[in-house]
Design a protein around this motif. Structure first.
Motif, PDB file in Angstrom:
ATOM      1  N   SER A  28       0.817  -1.207   0.000  1.00  0.00           N
ATOM      2  CA  SER A  28       0.000   0.000   0.000  1.00  0.00           C
ATOM      3  C   SER A  28       0.853   1.260   0.000  1.00  0.00           C
ATOM      4  O   SER A  28       1.874   1.337   0.692  1.00  0.00           O
ATOM      5  N   LEU A  29       0.431   2.246  -0.762  1.00  0.00           N
ATOM      6  CA  LEU A  29       1.136   3.527  -0.781  1.00  0.00           C
ATOM      7  C   LEU A  29       0.975   4.267   0.546  1.00  0.00           C
ATOM      8  O   LEU A  29       1.703   5.233   0.797  1.00  0.00           O
ATOM      9  N   ASP A  30       0.066   3.830   1.377  1.00  0.00           N
ATOM     10  CA  ASP A  30      -0.083   4.441   2.701  1.00  0.00           C
ATOM     11  C   ASP A  30       1.016   3.990   3.660  1.00  0.00           C
ATOM     12  O   ASP A  30       1.233   4.611   4.703  1.00  0.00           O
ATOM     13  N   ARG A  31       1.744   2.931   3.292  1.00  0.00           N
ATOM     14  CA  ARG A  31       2.817   2.430   4.147  1.00  0.00           C
ATOM     15  C   ARG A  31       4.183   2.515   3.489  1.00  0.00           C
ATOM     16  O   ARG A  31       5.210   2.556   4.181  1.00  0.00           O
ATOM     17  N   SER A  54       3.383   8.370   4.586  1.00  0.00           N
ATOM     18  CA  SER A  54       2.435   8.864   5.584  1.00  0.00           C
ATOM     19  C   SER A  54       1.827  10.215   5.210  1.00  0.00           C
ATOM     20  O   SER A  54       0.632  10.422   5.361  1.00  0.00           O
ATOM     21  N   ASP A  55       2.637  11.137   4.721  1.00  0.00           N
ATOM     22  CA  ASP A  55       2.142  12.495   4.485  1.00  0.00           C
ATOM     23  C   ASP A  55       2.332  12.968   3.047  1.00  0.00           C
ATOM     24  O   ASP A  55       2.007  14.116   2.737  1.00  0.00           O
ATOM     25  N   SER A  71       4.007  12.617  -8.145  1.00  0.00           N
ATOM     26  CA  SER A  71       2.677  12.692  -7.551  1.00  0.00           C
ATOM     27  C   SER A  71       2.144  11.272  -7.403  1.00  0.00           C
ATOM     28  O   SER A  71       2.724  10.323  -7.930  1.00  0.00           O
ATOM     29  N   ARG A  72       1.040  11.128  -6.694  1.00  0.00           N
ATOM     30  CA  ARG A  72       0.475   9.797  -6.521  1.00  0.00           C
ATOM     31  C   ARG A  72      -1.033   9.853  -6.478  1.00  0.00           C
ATOM     32  O   ARG A  72      -1.625  10.872  -6.133  1.00  0.00           O
ATOM     33  N   ASP A  73      -1.647   8.715  -6.833  1.00  0.00           N
ATOM     34  CA  ASP A  73      -3.080   8.503  -6.714  1.00  0.00           C
ATOM     35  C   ASP A  73      -3.239   7.234  -5.877  1.00  0.00           C
ATOM     36  O   ASP A  73      -3.074   6.119  -6.392  1.00  0.00           O
ATOM     37  N   THR A  74      -3.521   7.394  -4.599  1.00  0.00           N
ATOM     38  CA  THR A  74      -3.576   6.228  -3.713  1.00  0.00           C
ATOM     39  C   THR A  74      -4.736   5.303  -4.055  1.00  0.00           C
ATOM     40  O   THR A  74      -4.650   4.103  -3.834  1.00  0.00           O
ATOM     41  N   LYS A  76      -5.633   4.478  -6.974  1.00  0.00           N
ATOM     42  CA  LYS A  76      -5.175   3.635  -8.084  1.00  0.00           C
ATOM     43  C   LYS A  76      -3.866   2.937  -7.749  1.00  0.00           C
ATOM     44  O   LYS A  76      -3.326   2.197  -8.580  1.00  0.00           O
ATOM     45  N   ASN A  77      -3.318   3.193  -6.551  1.00  0.00           N
ATOM     46  CA  ASN A  77      -2.023   2.641  -6.146  1.00  0.00           C
ATOM     47  C   ASN A  77      -0.944   2.925  -7.189  1.00  0.00           C
ATOM     48  O   ASN A  77      -0.124   2.057  -7.524  1.00  0.00           O
ATOM     49  N   THR A  78      -0.957   4.146  -7.674  1.00  0.00           N
ATOM     50  CA  THR A  78      -0.066   4.541  -8.761  1.00  0.00           C
ATOM     51  C   THR A  78       0.671   5.829  -8.411  1.00  0.00           C
ATOM     52  O   THR A  78       0.081   6.755  -7.855  1.00  0.00           O
ATOM     53  N   VAL A  79       1.937   5.851  -8.751  1.00  0.00           N
ATOM     54  CA  VAL A  79       2.765   7.044  -8.586  1.00  0.00           C
ATOM     55  C   VAL A  79       3.216   7.497  -9.967  1.00  0.00           C
ATOM     56  O   VAL A  79       3.565   6.673 -10.818  1.00  0.00           O
ATOM     57  N   TYR A  80       3.224   8.803 -10.164  1.00  0.00           N
ATOM     58  CA  TYR A  80       3.574   9.375 -11.464  1.00  0.00           C
ATOM     59  C   TYR A  80       4.846  10.204 -11.352  1.00  0.00           C
ATOM     60  O   TYR A  80       5.133  10.799 -10.307  1.00  0.00           O
ATOM     61  N   LEU A  81       5.572  10.245 -12.440  1.00  0.00           N
ATOM     62  CA  LEU A  81       6.718  11.145 -12.542  1.00  0.00           C
ATOM     63  C   LEU A  81       6.548  11.961 -13.817  1.00  0.00           C
ATOM     64  O   LEU A  81       6.566  11.412 -14.915  1.00  0.00           O
ATOM     65  N   HIS A  82       6.344  13.261 -13.630  1.00  0.00           N
ATOM     66  CA  HIS A  82       6.194  14.164 -14.768  1.00  0.00           C
ATOM     67  C   HIS A  82       7.580  14.684 -15.134  1.00  0.00           C
ATOM     68  O   HIS A  82       8.201  15.405 -14.343  1.00  0.00           O
TER      69      HIS A  82
END
Length: 122
Positions: A28-31, A54-55, A71-74, A76-82
């Motif tokens: 999980s992106l929360d952990r 966490s934050d 950035s991230r979309d929790t 979708k459990n996805t992290v983006y790099l622009h």
């Protein structure tokens, strides 16, 4: 089983932009913090950006100089790099990685994706 699947690489011209995605399963992106690293031919792997679990705090490598954004979309459990305003000297494989600690030191990371190739050429 933990998997990190990246997408979005390719060939662009100098000054253009790309968005890379890292979709994570099995954690999980929360952990877990998620970081992006790049490895250019003949060079050491270097930390591009990391987003904490966490934050959602964001940290960038010194060479980024405001050109890239993580950035991230929790949901979708996805992290983006622009990758904005790409330069010719920044080709290489961009990999995402996951670990409990948010750091730009690649040796700390337990889980890795394969990484898309990003090539900047006119």
């Amino acid at each position: 089983q933990v998997q990190l699947a990246e997408s979005g690489g390719g060939l662009v011209q100098p000054g253009e932009s790309l968005i890379l995605s890292c979709t994570v399963s099995g954690l999980s992106l929360d952990r877990y913090a998620i970081a992006w690293f790049r490895q250019a031919p003949g060079k050491d792997r270097e930390g591009v950006a990391v987003i904490s679990a966490s934050d959602g705090k964001k940290y960038y490598g010194d060479f980024v100089m405001g050109r890239f954004t993580i950035s991230r979309d929790t949901a979708k459990n996805t992290v983006y790099l622009h990758l904005n305003t790409l330069e010719p000297e920044v080709p290489g494989v961009y990999c995402c990685a996951a670990d409990l600690v948010a750091t730009l030191f690649f040796t700390a990371y337990e889980y890795w994706g394969q990484g898309p190739q990003v090539t900047v050429s006119s």
